[in-house]
Enzyme design. Structure first.
Site, PDB file in Angstrom:
ATOM      1  N   GLY A 172       0.845  -1.405  -0.234  1.00 24.58           N
ATOM      2  CA  GLY A 172       0.351  -0.131   0.110  1.00 24.58           C
ATOM      3  C   GLY A 172       0.463   1.557  -0.162  1.00 24.58           C
ATOM      4  N   GLU A 228      11.136   9.321 -28.104  1.00 26.59           N
ATOM      5  CA  GLU A 228      12.464   8.360 -29.008  1.00 26.59           C
ATOM      6  C   GLU A 228      12.593   7.724 -29.631  1.00 26.59           C
ATOM      7  OE1 GLU A 228      16.402   9.769 -28.120  1.00 26.59           O
ATOM      8  OE2 GLU A 228      16.071  11.636 -26.299  1.00 26.59           O
TER       9      GLU A 228
END
Length: 380
Positions: free
Chosen positions: A340, A363
Site C-alpha cells: 500500500g 525517441e
C-alpha cells in the site's frame, strides 16, 4: 567490449553520484510535485561539465566518451528521471545535431553556449499529427531571398519553453518526403515563434515539455544545419545516439526501483520477520537485479560500438527497448513490494514508475525499436 570501467570513468561516475546525492535527491519529490524546472541542478551539473559532456573541449565541452555519458545519465536517473531527461535531451538532441551536422561557424557560435548551459537547447521533430511517421511532418521552410520562412507546429518538445536554441526539422521539398526534410537552427526570441507549456503529464513532471508554433518565422540562410534536404538522414543518426542515453536513463530508474525495494524489504516486517525473507519478494528482487544488469550491458555495448566508430543502430535499439521496458517492470515490482505504501507518494517508487513509462514512448516507441531490430534480422 571492455566490461571494467576505466579510472577516469569511475571518477566521473563518483563525482556525479556525490552531486546527485547531495543536490538532487533531497528535492526530487518536491520538484515532481510542483512541476518546477530544476534550474539549480542544471547549473550545478553545468559547472561539472555535464551539460556539454559530449562536446569537444575546443567548443567548451568535456569531451567525454559515450560510455561515460551513460554513467552520468544513470546516476542522475537513479534519483530523478526528469533531470536525467533534461540532461540527455540537451546533450544528445539539440547539441548532438549541431555537433554532427554543423559547420565550424555554427559550432563556434552555439556549442559553447549550450555546453555552459548559458542557453538550453531543444530539438523539434515531433508534431501534433506526426511522431514515428517523420515523413508526415507538416512544418515547412520556404526560401525567400537570403532567408528561410518557417511555418508549422511541433509538439511534446523537451526544453520547449526553457530552451533558447532550437534545432527544427522542416519540409523543404514535400514531394521528396523524408528526402526533402532539412534542419534549421532557430533562436529565441524570433518574431512569429511562440511556445506553450504542456501540463498534466503522467510523469517527468519537472522536465519542461511544450508545443512550438512557427508563423512566418524568418531564419537566416546561414542557419540551415547540414546539407539541404539531408535533415532526416542526420536525424536518424541523432536518434541512434539518443537511444543510448534513453537506455541509460532506463537503467538508472530500474536501479533506483531495485535499491528502494531492497531497502524496504529489509526494513518492513510481516508475520514476525522482514519481508525480504519471503521467497516471493526474493524472486522479484532477483528478477529486477538481473534485468537491470542485462539492460546496462546492452546499453554499454551500444555505447562501446559508438565510441569505436562502428555501426550501432540495432544495438542502440536493443538497449533502449530492453532498458525502458525493464524500468517499467522494475517500477511495477517495486510498488508491489512496498504494498500500500508503494501506491502513495511517501516513497519514490510510484514516481519512478510514472517516469519510466515515457521511455517506452519517447525517441522511438518500443514498437519502432522492434521494427528496427526485425529489419536487421530479416535483412530488409
Amino acid at each position: 567490449m571492455q566490461l571494467e570501467l576505466t579510472e577516469d570513468q569511475r571518477m566521473i561516475q563518483d563525482s556525479v553520484r556525490r552531486f546527485v546525492e547531495a543536490e538532487v535527491k533531497p528535492r526530487a519529490a518536491e520538484l515532481d510535485e510542483s512541476c518546477a524546472f530544476p534550474w539549480d541542478a542544471v547549473r550545478g551539473l553545468a559547472k561539472l561539465g555535464m551539460m556539454g559532456m559530449l562536446t569537444d573541449p575546443e567548443y567548451g565541452g568535456a569531451g567525454l566518451d559515450t560510455i561515460s555519458s551513460t554513467l552520468v545519465i544513470e546516476e542522475i536517473a537513479r534519483h530523478d528521471g526528469s533531470l536525467a531527461l533534461t540532461v540527455a535531451a540537451h546533450n544528445g538532441l539539440c547539441s548532438g545535431h549541431i555537433r554532427q551536422a554543423g559547420n565550424v561557424a555554427q559550432k563556434k557560435k552555439y556549442l559553447p553556449l549550450l555546453a555552459s548551459a548559458e542557453k538550453l537547447g531543444a530539438w523539434g521533430l515531433t508534431e501534433p499529427g506526426s511522431g514515428s511517421d517523420a515523413a508526415g511532418l507538416r512544418t515547412t521552410a520556404v526560401k525567400k531571398g537570403d532567408r528561410w520562412i518557417l511555418n508549422g507546429a511541433k509538439n511534446f518538445i523537451t526544453q520547449g519553453t526553457v530552451g533558447e536554441i532550437f534545432v527544427v526539422l522542416a519540409s523543404t521539398e514535400k514531394e521528396k518526403k523524408t528526402h526533402g526534410i532539412s534542419a534549421f537552427i532557430v533562436e529565441k526570441p524570433s518574431k512569429g515563434f511562440s511556445q506553450k507549456a504542456i501540463h498534466g503529464k503522467l510523469g517527468m513532471h519537472s522536465s519542461d515539455t511544450a508545443e512550438l508554433v512557427f508563423e512566418d518565422v524568418e531564419v537566416p540562410e546561414e542557419n540551415l544545419l547540414g546539407q539541404l534536404n539531408h535533415g532526416f538522414l542526420d536525424t536518424l543518426k541523432v536518434l541512434d545516439r539518443g537511444r543510448i542515453s534513453i537506455g541509460a536513463l532506463g537503467v538508472g530508474i530500474a536501479r533506483g526501483c531495485l535499491e528502494e525495494a531492497r531497502s524496504y524489504a529489509l526494513d518492513r516486517a510481516q508475520f514476525g520477520k522482514p519481508i525480504a525473507e519471503f521467497q516471493a519478494i526474493q524472486w522479484m528482487l532477483a528478477d529486477m537485479a538481473t534485468e537491470t544488469d542485462a539492460a546496462r550491458l546492452l546499453v554499454h555495448r551500444a555505447a562501446d560500438l559508438c565510441d569505436r566508430g562502428l555501426s550501432f543502430t540495432t544495438e542502440a535499439s536493443m538497449g533502449k527497448l530492453f532498458a525502458s521496458e525493464a524500468a517499467v517492470r522494475a517500477g511495477m515490482k517495486a510498488i508491489q513490494i512496498h504494498g500500500g505504501y508503494g501506491y502513495t507518494r511517501e516513497f519514490p517508487v510510484e514516481r519512478y514508475l510514472r517516469d519510466a513509462k515515457l521511455l517506452e514512448i519517447g525517441e522511438g516507441t518500443s514498437e519502432i525499436q522492434r521494427m528496427v531490430i526485425a529489419r536487421r534480422l530479416l535483412g530488409s
